[in-house]
Design a protein around this motif. Sequence first.
Motif, mmCIF file in Angstrom:
data_model
loop_
_atom_site.group_PDB
_atom_site.id
_atom_site.type_symbol
_atom_site.label_atom_id
_atom_site.label_comp_id
_atom_site.label_asym_id
_atom_site.label_seq_id
_atom_site.Cartn_x
_atom_site.Cartn_y
_atom_site.Cartn_z
ATOM 1 N N THR A 11 0.838 -1.207 0.000
ATOM 2 C CA THR A 11 0.000 0.000 0.000
ATOM 3 C C THR A 11 0.867 1.249 0.000
ATOM 4 N N PHE A 12 1.997 1.204 0.684
ATOM 5 C CA PHE A 12 2.882 2.374 0.730
ATOM 6 C C PHE A 12 3.548 2.611 -0.621
ATOM 7 N N ARG A 13 3.784 1.549 -1.364
ATOM 8 C CA ARG A 13 4.316 1.687 -2.733
ATOM 9 C C ARG A 13 3.282 2.357 -3.627
ATOM 10 N N HIS A 14 2.020 1.912 -3.505
ATOM 11 C CA HIS A 14 0.938 2.565 -4.253
ATOM 12 C C HIS A 14 0.834 4.038 -3.868
ATOM 13 N N THR A 15 0.932 4.314 -2.581
ATOM 14 C CA THR A 15 0.791 5.683 -2.083
ATOM 15 C C THR A 15 1.929 6.553 -2.600
ATOM 16 N N PHE A 16 3.151 6.036 -2.540
ATOM 17 C CA PHE A 16 4.318 6.755 -3.053
ATOM 18 C C PHE A 16 4.102 7.135 -4.522
ATOM 19 N N THR A 72 1.281 7.213 -6.377
ATOM 20 C CA THR A 72 0.113 8.062 -6.622
ATOM 21 C C THR A 72 0.360 9.501 -6.193
ATOM 22 N N LEU A 73 0.900 9.692 -4.993
ATOM 23 C CA LEU A 73 1.102 11.053 -4.480
ATOM 24 C C LEU A 73 2.202 11.797 -5.232
ATOM 25 N N THR A 74 3.269 11.097 -5.621
ATOM 26 C CA THR A 74 4.326 11.787 -6.370
ATOM 27 C C THR A 74 3.853 12.193 -7.765
ATOM 28 N N ALA A 79 5.320 14.861 -10.516
ATOM 29 C CA ALA A 79 6.459 14.079 -11.017
ATOM 30 C C ALA A 79 6.113 13.480 -12.380
ATOM 31 N N ASP A 80 7.112 13.395 -13.270
ATOM 32 C CA ASP A 80 6.837 12.814 -14.587
ATOM 33 C C ASP A 80 6.862 11.289 -14.500
ATOM 34 N N ALA A 129 -1.182 6.763 -12.852
ATOM 35 C CA ALA A 129 -1.318 8.119 -13.380
ATOM 36 C C ALA A 129 -2.765 8.526 -13.571
ATOM 37 N N GLN A 130 -3.628 8.045 -12.715
ATOM 38 C CA GLN A 130 -5.034 8.442 -12.766
ATOM 39 C C GLN A 130 -5.178 9.768 -12.025
ATOM 40 N N VAL A 131 -5.612 10.771 -12.738
ATOM 41 C CA VAL A 131 -5.694 12.102 -12.149
ATOM 42 C C VAL A 131 -6.796 12.134 -11.097
ATOM 43 N N SER A 132 -6.473 12.663 -9.936
ATOM 44 C CA SER A 132 -7.460 12.744 -8.853
ATOM 45 C C SER A 132 -8.526 13.772 -9.187
ATOM 46 N N GLU A 133 -9.659 13.680 -8.501
ATOM 47 C CA GLU A 133 -10.764 14.625 -8.724
ATOM 48 C C GLU A 133 -10.319 16.053 -8.437
ATOM 49 N N SER A 134 -9.544 16.251 -7.377
ATOM 50 C CA SER A 134 -9.105 17.604 -7.031
ATOM 51 C C SER A 134 -8.194 18.168 -8.119
#
Length: 333
Positions: free
Chosen positions: A281-286, A288-290, A295-296, A316-321
């Motif tokens: 989960t932390f790999r996914h979080t890293f 997604t957040l970067t 980040a490219d 690389a799914q763009v968040s709603e915000s």
Amino acid sequence: MSYSTQVGEQLLTQLETSISDLCFDIPFIKLHMTLTGILSLYDIQLARLPGAHPDIRDKADQFLSAKRLEGLSELTMKDYALELRIFSQYVSTPINQIATTDIRDYLSHFENLKMSSVSKKLSVLKSFFAWLADEEIIAKDPVRRIKPPKKEQRLPKALTIEELEMIRESCITPRERALVEVFYATGGRLSEIEALNKSDINYQAMSARVIGKGNKEREVYLSYKALYHLKKYVLQRLDDEPALFITERRPYRRVSNRAIQRAIKVIAARTGIQKSIHPHTFRHTFATLTLNNGADLSSVQALLGHSDPATTQVYAQVSESKKREAYRKHLVQ
């Protein structure tokens, strides 16, 4: 180690993992001893269909020996061996008589598995039969024309910034906090973090060297926060173990993958967060957040150690915000 012993250990591992996922308050050693006692009453082996042909197992052994020489990781080798052993129970013809329909029939038996699991089985068979064809053991590759099943379109479940902070605040020991920070800061895989030694950390460069899939080495980086908590953890230790993360009780030794998984689950259980949280989960979080922070894709791909850009693209799914921000910033009114 005999075949039946290997199967028994595999079943024991699966049972322990499943039960410990549900019961946080059961001491692992007590659970292990209880299940071992129960399983010792049985003669355990994988379900064997009549007529399994020994030719497949012989060729599988040759294939595994060849792949081992290519430097595949032990984890990958175990996966290959298990999948080919299961396959050998279903097919009752010599290797050079196996047709495409036999492969399709075999894969169709796993209708209750996720498509990703079926795809993994097919991937192993593709590698196996392609090797057989290259070595001219068989005249034609029966798997070549079988297309992988369509994967489920599910986004990796990353933590939000608020959930990440909740996880951090739920850590009690220096080891717990260091684990969380290192997993998040590096985006490393479980096997990569488990294998780290203290000597692998470059405090000056704020980085570490990890060995990823395919035995490939890459550099990962540590944040100031990760370095602070890592130093705090390492400096309070009184042992001589080279491993970066070790067991909390004597005799001190490198902490296992399973123990790390349990530690993360215990931390997550304190938060009350409902989603499933594990080391990956932390790999996914890293990732997604970067990516959401600008980040490219190619940089994140290199940091994660992905050989295929498509593997990174799923993050690389763009968040709603971000979509709202882009809309307000760029719309011509």
